[in-house]
Design a protein around this motif. Structure first.
Motif, PDB file in Angstrom:
ATOM      1  N   SER A  72       0.855  -1.179   0.000  1.00  0.00           N
ATOM      2  CA  SER A  72       0.000   0.000   0.000  1.00  0.00           C
ATOM      3  C   SER A  72       0.895   1.234   0.000  1.00  0.00           C
ATOM      4  O   SER A  72       2.096   1.164   0.298  1.00  0.00           O
ATOM      5  CB  SER A  72      -0.899   0.020   1.233  1.00  0.00           C
ATOM      6  N   GLU A  73       0.310   2.381  -0.304  1.00  0.00           N
ATOM      7  CA  GLU A  73       1.102   3.609  -0.330  1.00  0.00           C
ATOM      8  C   GLU A  73       1.662   3.921   1.060  1.00  0.00           C
ATOM      9  O   GLU A  73       2.798   4.369   1.201  1.00  0.00           O
ATOM     10  CB  GLU A  73       0.252   4.772  -0.838  1.00  0.00           C
ATOM     11  N   ALA A  74       0.872   3.673   2.099  1.00  0.00           N
ATOM     12  CA  ALA A  74       1.324   3.919   3.468  1.00  0.00           C
ATOM     13  C   ALA A  74       2.449   2.962   3.851  1.00  0.00           C
ATOM     14  O   ALA A  74       3.435   3.364   4.477  1.00  0.00           O
ATOM     15  CB  ALA A  74       0.156   3.775   4.438  1.00  0.00           C
ATOM     16  N   HIS A  75       2.311   1.694   3.477  1.00  0.00           N
ATOM     17  CA  HIS A  75       3.341   0.699   3.791  1.00  0.00           C
ATOM     18  C   HIS A  75       4.640   1.026   3.070  1.00  0.00           C
ATOM     19  O   HIS A  75       5.732   0.837   3.612  1.00  0.00           O
ATOM     20  CB  HIS A  75       2.840  -0.697   3.405  1.00  0.00           C
ATOM     21  N   GLU A  76       4.538   1.531   1.847  1.00  0.00           N
ATOM     22  CA  GLU A  76       5.726   1.884   1.095  1.00  0.00           C
ATOM     23  C   GLU A  76       6.519   2.973   1.809  1.00  0.00           C
ATOM     24  O   GLU A  76       7.751   2.990   1.765  1.00  0.00           O
ATOM     25  CB  GLU A  76       5.342   2.357  -0.312  1.00  0.00           C
ATOM     26  N   VAL A 100       3.388   7.278 -16.680  1.00  0.00           N
ATOM     27  CA  VAL A 100       3.382   6.216 -15.667  1.00  0.00           C
ATOM     28  C   VAL A 100       2.137   6.327 -14.802  1.00  0.00           C
ATOM     29  O   VAL A 100       1.802   7.402 -14.301  1.00  0.00           O
ATOM     30  CB  VAL A 100       4.636   6.304 -14.773  1.00  0.00           C
ATOM     31  N   THR A 101       1.462   5.197 -14.648  1.00  0.00           N
ATOM     32  CA  THR A 101       0.343   5.093 -13.719  1.00  0.00           C
ATOM     33  C   THR A 101       0.782   4.242 -12.533  1.00  0.00           C
ATOM     34  O   THR A 101       1.319   3.155 -12.717  1.00  0.00           O
ATOM     35  CB  THR A 101      -0.883   4.439 -14.380  1.00  0.00           C
ATOM     36  N   ARG A 102       0.571   4.742 -11.324  1.00  0.00           N
ATOM     37  CA  ARG A 102       0.942   3.996 -10.114  1.00  0.00           C
ATOM     38  C   ARG A 102      -0.267   3.229  -9.586  1.00  0.00           C
ATOM     39  O   ARG A 102      -1.347   3.797  -9.419  1.00  0.00           O
ATOM     40  CB  ARG A 102       1.416   4.947  -9.024  1.00  0.00           C
ATOM     41  N   ILE A 103      -0.046   1.958  -9.327  1.00  0.00           N
ATOM     42  CA  ILE A 103      -1.067   1.114  -8.713  1.00  0.00           C
ATOM     43  C   ILE A 103      -0.484   0.525  -7.440  1.00  0.00           C
ATOM     44  O   ILE A 103       0.540  -0.154  -7.475  1.00  0.00           O
ATOM     45  CB  ILE A 103      -1.507  -0.026  -9.661  1.00  0.00           C
ATOM     46  N   THR A 187      -0.569 -10.362  -1.317  1.00  0.00           N
ATOM     47  CA  THR A 187      -1.742  -9.621  -0.869  1.00  0.00           C
ATOM     48  C   THR A 187      -3.018 -10.456  -0.904  1.00  0.00           C
ATOM     49  O   THR A 187      -3.965 -10.157  -0.176  1.00  0.00           O
ATOM     50  CB  THR A 187      -1.939  -8.360  -1.718  1.00  0.00           C
ATOM     51  N   ASP A 188      -3.030 -11.507  -1.726  1.00  0.00           N
ATOM     52  CA  ASP A 188      -4.218 -12.367  -1.763  1.00  0.00           C
ATOM     53  C   ASP A 188      -4.102 -13.554  -0.795  1.00  0.00           C
ATOM     54  O   ASP A 188      -5.006 -14.391  -0.725  1.00  0.00           O
ATOM     55  CB  ASP A 188      -4.490 -12.866  -3.184  1.00  0.00           C
TER      56      ASP A 188
END
Length: 335
Positions: A72-76, A100-103, A187-188
């Motif tokens: 996740s963005e927070a975890h990063e 660039v698209t960030r996912i 993540t799954d």
């Protein structure tokens, strides 16, 4: 007398090989735009008969790519290792004028437009790999070995780096070496990832006839995880606490350092610490952490280069493994 490639190389101040590759439009050549322009200008000035004006390379077909980050963005924000890889990807993409698209957190449902390629960062299950493969044929995995599945993979050498750490401690007469390693799942939840540092550490210590499973502790790659795990090691081992610990990433190592300091255990006088990744975090603590430097930015830029190569022409998958370097700081002592 007809102009030769050697004449052009001499006038342009570059090698004969560079001239040949530029004039043959070799897009894999790493040379600046100014140098390319100078070579073509000199060739025209000298009336080189085989000169052709450069055509747009086939890689210009690639305009939009997606970075699929498993965190996740927070975890990063808490693990600068994966952030540094992403920044390397974005830097190289900008150089090639790629949008660039960030996912984050592998949430590919957020992709609302067509893309020309995907670079993943992190670990993915077989089901997730199959889903990503439906998005594009141009797919590169960073920090996850998907070579056997038929995909380009950019990886770090763990075996040699961990062996070097163990050998360093051994040379310092520190043969009782502990390990704090990480356990993760995708993540799954479908894939449990074994820490390759544990496997490399076990092999290196076994080679010295000194592996002790009771000195190896599993954690979760977080600062809090490293803190709790070292507290457990201190409580369980008491006076038998190893004189050296190898810790599998910087966040865990900073947590382990905090636990040692709370217990009034001197670092490095009583316990030496050697970390892995060498993010900026390793220099933010006292004492600063010795750490295995991983070429995170290069991992990102290499992934973009592989993506562009595959877009230019079909080829077999490639597995690129980058080397590391030991960085010594105050958390270890030398004899």
């Amino acid at each position: 007398m007809a102009t030769t490639l050697k004449d052009i190389a001499h006038a342009a101040g570059v090698s004969l090989t560079t001239v040949s590759r530029v004039l043959n439009y070799d897009q894999s050549l790493s040379v600046g735009a100014a140098t390319r322009k100078r070579i073509f200008a000199v060739a025209e000035e000298l009336n080189y008969t085989k000169i052709r004006h450069p055509k747009a390379p086939s890689t210009t077909k690639m305009r939009k790519i997606a970075i699929v980050q498993w965190y996740s963005e927070a975890h990063e924000q808490d693990d600068l290792y994966y952030m540094a890889i992403r920044l390397g990807i974005e830097q190289r993409s900008q150089q090639h004028q790629l949008a660039v698209t960030r996912i984050f957190q592998n949430n590919i449902d957020q992709l609302t437009e067509e893309i020309d390629g995907v670079i993943t960062v992190g670990k993915f299950s077989a089901a997730q790999v199959n889903e990503l493969a439906t998005l594009t044929d141009n797919l590169v995995f960073v920090d996850d070995d998907q070579f056997a599945a038929g995909f380009d993979s950019v990886l770090t050498d763990f075996d040699q780096s961990v062996r070097q750490v163990v050998d360093f401690f051994w040379q310092q007469s520190q043969s009782d070496i502990g390990l704090i390693y990480g356990i993760e799942t995708t993540t799954d939840g479908q894939r449990k990832i074994a820490d390759p540092r544990y496997q490399a550490f076990s092999a290196a210590m076994t080679a010295h006839h000194a592996y002790q499973s009771e000195l190896c502790f599993a954690s979760d790659f977080t600062n809090q995880g490293g803190y709790q795990t070292m507290k457990q090691a201190i409580a369980d081992l008491g006076a038998q606490l190893p004189h050296a610990f190898f810790v599998a990433n910087d966040p865990m190592a900073t947590g382990a350092l905090k636990a040692l300091q709370e217990a009034k255990i001197a670092v490095p006088a009583r316990v030496s610490l050697f970390s892995f990744n060498d993010t900026a975090l390793a220099k933010y603590v006292y004492p600063e952490l010795s750490s295995v430097h991983v070429a995170t930015r290069l991992m990102g830029t290499t992934a973009v280069d592989l993506l562009l190569q595959r877009a230019q022409r079909p080829r077999v998958p490639q597995r690129v493994e980058l080397g590391t370097e030991l960085v010594f700081r105050a958390s270890t002592q030398t004899a």
